[in-house]
Design a protein around this motif. Sequence first.
Motif, PDB file in Angstrom:
ATOM      1  N   GLU A  13     -16.072 -70.366 -47.593  1.00 21.61           N
ATOM      2  CA  GLU A  13     -14.470 -69.828 -48.168  1.00 21.61           C
ATOM      3  C   GLU A  13     -14.522 -68.951 -49.652  1.00 21.61           C
ATOM      4  O   GLU A  13     -13.289 -68.704 -50.519  1.00 21.61           O
ATOM      5  CB  GLU A  13     -13.529 -71.705 -48.250  1.00 21.61           C
ATOM      6  CG  GLU A  13     -13.491 -71.756 -47.118  1.00 21.61           C
ATOM      7  CD  GLU A  13     -12.798 -73.656 -47.258  1.00 21.61           C
ATOM      8  OE1 GLU A  13     -12.122 -73.926 -48.296  1.00 21.61           O
ATOM      9  OE2 GLU A  13     -12.304 -74.265 -46.964  1.00 21.61           O
ATOM     10  N   THR A  14     -15.889 -68.806 -50.373  1.00 22.82           N
ATOM     11  CA  THR A  14     -16.062 -68.796 -51.326  1.00 22.82           C
ATOM     12  C   THR A  14     -17.234 -67.432 -50.846  1.00 22.82           C
ATOM     13  O   THR A  14     -18.418 -67.773 -50.064  1.00 22.82           O
ATOM     14  CB  THR A  14     -15.960 -69.290 -52.701  1.00 22.82           C
ATOM     15  OG1 THR A  14     -17.454 -70.305 -52.076  1.00 22.82           O
ATOM     16  CG2 THR A  14     -15.071 -69.862 -52.472  1.00 22.82           C
ATOM     17  N   LEU A  15     -18.150 -66.692 -51.388  1.00 22.08           N
ATOM     18  CA  LEU A  15     -19.155 -65.511 -51.460  1.00 22.08           C
ATOM     19  C   LEU A  15     -20.049 -66.550 -51.956  1.00 22.08           C
ATOM     20  O   LEU A  15     -20.946 -66.252 -51.527  1.00 22.08           O
ATOM     21  CB  LEU A  15     -18.573 -64.569 -52.515  1.00 22.08           C
ATOM     22  CG  LEU A  15     -20.399 -63.589 -52.013  1.00 22.08           C
ATOM     23  CD1 LEU A  15     -20.176 -63.234 -50.570  1.00 22.08           C
ATOM     24  CD2 LEU A  15     -19.912 -62.345 -53.054  1.00 22.08           C
ATOM     25  N   GLU A  16     -19.928 -67.230 -52.783  1.00 23.75           N
ATOM     26  CA  GLU A  16     -21.338 -67.888 -53.172  1.00 23.75           C
ATOM     27  C   GLU A  16     -21.346 -68.953 -52.138  1.00 23.75           C
ATOM     28  O   GLU A  16     -22.845 -69.764 -52.141  1.00 23.75           O
ATOM     29  CB  GLU A  16     -20.580 -69.230 -54.261  1.00 23.75           C
ATOM     30  CG  GLU A  16     -20.499 -67.908 -55.982  1.00 23.75           C
ATOM     31  CD  GLU A  16     -18.906 -67.388 -55.963  1.00 23.75           C
ATOM     32  OE1 GLU A  16     -18.792 -66.392 -56.289  1.00 23.75           O
ATOM     33  OE2 GLU A  16     -18.470 -67.615 -55.113  1.00 23.75           O
ATOM     34  N   GLU A  17     -21.200 -69.825 -51.396  1.00 21.07           N
ATOM     35  CA  GLU A  17     -20.804 -70.527 -51.000  1.00 21.07           C
ATOM     36  C   GLU A  17     -21.356 -70.200 -49.676  1.00 21.07           C
ATOM     37  O   GLU A  17     -22.368 -70.459 -49.016  1.00 21.07           O
ATOM     38  CB  GLU A  17     -19.539 -72.047 -50.383  1.00 21.07           C
ATOM     39  CG  GLU A  17     -18.846 -72.659 -51.070  1.00 21.07           C
ATOM     40  CD  GLU A  17     -17.595 -73.254 -49.839  1.00 21.07           C
ATOM     41  OE1 GLU A  17     -17.889 -74.422 -49.318  1.00 21.07           O
ATOM     42  OE2 GLU A  17     -16.981 -72.846 -51.244  1.00 21.07           O
ATOM     43  N   ALA A  56     -22.768 -61.894 -45.888  1.00 20.45           N
ATOM     44  CA  ALA A  56     -22.440 -63.118 -46.279  1.00 20.45           C
ATOM     45  C   ALA A  56     -21.432 -62.833 -46.409  1.00 20.45           C
ATOM     46  O   ALA A  56     -21.604 -61.300 -47.503  1.00 20.45           O
ATOM     47  CB  ALA A  56     -23.072 -64.071 -47.507  1.00 20.45           C
ATOM     48  N   ILE A  57     -19.741 -63.279 -46.209  1.00 20.03           N
ATOM     49  CA  ILE A  57     -18.805 -62.187 -46.477  1.00 20.03           C
ATOM     50  C   ILE A  57     -17.623 -63.646 -46.412  1.00 20.03           C
ATOM     51  O   ILE A  57     -17.508 -64.698 -45.994  1.00 20.03           O
ATOM     52  CB  ILE A  57     -18.162 -61.540 -45.376  1.00 20.03           C
ATOM     53  CG1 ILE A  57     -17.115 -60.722 -45.805  1.00 20.03           C
ATOM     54  CG2 ILE A  57     -18.068 -61.932 -44.234  1.00 20.03           C
ATOM     55  CD1 ILE A  57     -16.918 -59.247 -44.982  1.00 20.03           C
ATOM     56  N   ALA A  58     -16.832 -63.221 -47.827  1.00 20.02           N
ATOM     57  CA  ALA A  58     -15.737 -63.819 -48.412  1.00 20.02           C
ATOM     58  C   ALA A  58     -14.347 -62.977 -48.700  1.00 20.02           C
ATOM     59  O   ALA A  58     -14.172 -61.950 -49.200  1.00 20.02           O
ATOM     60  CB  ALA A  58     -16.519 -65.266 -48.679  1.00 20.02           C
ATOM     61  N   ILE A  59     -13.557 -63.999 -48.855  1.00 19.22           N
ATOM     62  CA  ILE A  59     -12.245 -63.457 -49.452  1.00 19.22           C
ATOM     63  C   ILE A  59     -12.591 -63.878 -51.256  1.00 19.22           C
ATOM     64  O   ILE A  59     -13.016 -64.116 -51.281  1.00 19.22           O
ATOM     65  CB  ILE A  59     -10.366 -64.101 -49.307  1.00 19.22           C
ATOM     66  CG1 ILE A  59     -10.707 -64.588 -47.992  1.00 19.22           C
ATOM     67  CG2 ILE A  59      -9.646 -63.428 -50.500  1.00 19.22           C
ATOM     68  CD1 ILE A  59      -9.568 -65.315 -47.857  1.00 19.22           C
ATOM     69  N   LEU A  74     -10.718 -64.494 -41.246  1.00 25.41           N
ATOM     70  CA  LEU A  74     -11.106 -64.799 -42.885  1.00 25.41           C
ATOM     71  C   LEU A  74      -9.696 -65.856 -43.779  1.00 25.41           C
ATOM     72  O   LEU A  74     -10.060 -66.055 -44.262  1.00 25.41           O
ATOM     73  CB  LEU A  74     -11.623 -64.047 -43.830  1.00 25.41           C
ATOM     74  CG  LEU A  74     -13.216 -63.488 -43.953  1.00 25.41           C
ATOM     75  CD1 LEU A  74     -14.002 -62.366 -44.100  1.00 25.41           C
ATOM     76  CD2 LEU A  74     -13.782 -65.236 -43.943  1.00 25.41           C
ATOM     77  N   ASP A  75      -8.333 -64.953 -43.402  1.00 18.21           N
ATOM     78  CA  ASP A  75      -7.337 -65.613 -43.734  1.00 18.21           C
ATOM     79  C   ASP A  75      -6.793 -66.993 -43.001  1.00 18.21           C
ATOM     80  O   ASP A  75      -6.320 -68.000 -43.874  1.00 18.21           O
ATOM     81  CB  ASP A  75      -6.428 -65.001 -43.036  1.00 18.21           C
ATOM     82  CG  ASP A  75      -6.094 -63.449 -44.084  1.00 18.21           C
ATOM     83  OD1 ASP A  75      -6.280 -63.754 -45.193  1.00 18.21           O
ATOM     84  OD2 ASP A  75      -5.987 -62.335 -43.192  1.00 18.21           O
TER      85      ASP A  75
END
Length: 206
Positions: A13-17, A56-59, A74-75
């Motif tokens: 849900e986040t790039l950090e996660e 690693a990828i996220a919105i 990703l949506d």
Amino acid sequence: MTLTLDHIAVLGETLEEAAAHAEAAVGMPMEPGGSHPIYGTHNQLLGLGGGLYLEAIAIDPGAEPPGKPRWFGLDAFKGPARLDKWVCRVPDMEAALQALPMAGQVVELSRGRLQWLMTVPEDGLLPYDGLFPALIQWLSPVPAGAMLSASGTRLTRLEVTHPEAAALEALLAPHLDAPLVRFVTGDVPGLRGSVHTAQGHDRILT
């Protein structure tokens, strides 16, 4: 027309996660990646040797909304970060789509020195509950996997689990040249990667 394993992707849900989940498995930090303005996403990367890499990828919350469905579904992505996508390299995208038209539509992208073609379905959702591989053709002389520094961590196996795994395997088998990939019939769709870390440990990435 051949499909060769190019990279695997942890979504979050986040790039950090997403990055933290990947790093917990591989035992080392991900490297800076970049952004993809056309889809409003950003990533981090890690070389896995042999031209393979982990993404690693996220919105990207700071990006303009793309005005169309984002790639990799990703949506609709919710929940804990997880290994969720695999991407296969092809030498000729036109031939690949003739053989596998369900892969989606071709989108041309670039970032820095990298240029590539990618298949993305109109709704952003890959077939087989997202476990059909996205297809990529690198247009730049040196693809991303070859540009990344060797991390010492390598992928030793990738299991693709799905209730219709046999059908997916039969669909891809005439073209797939990826010895690390195994198809497993199971009730819950998902990916499971086995990695041998630079520290000499065998770990599982799910």
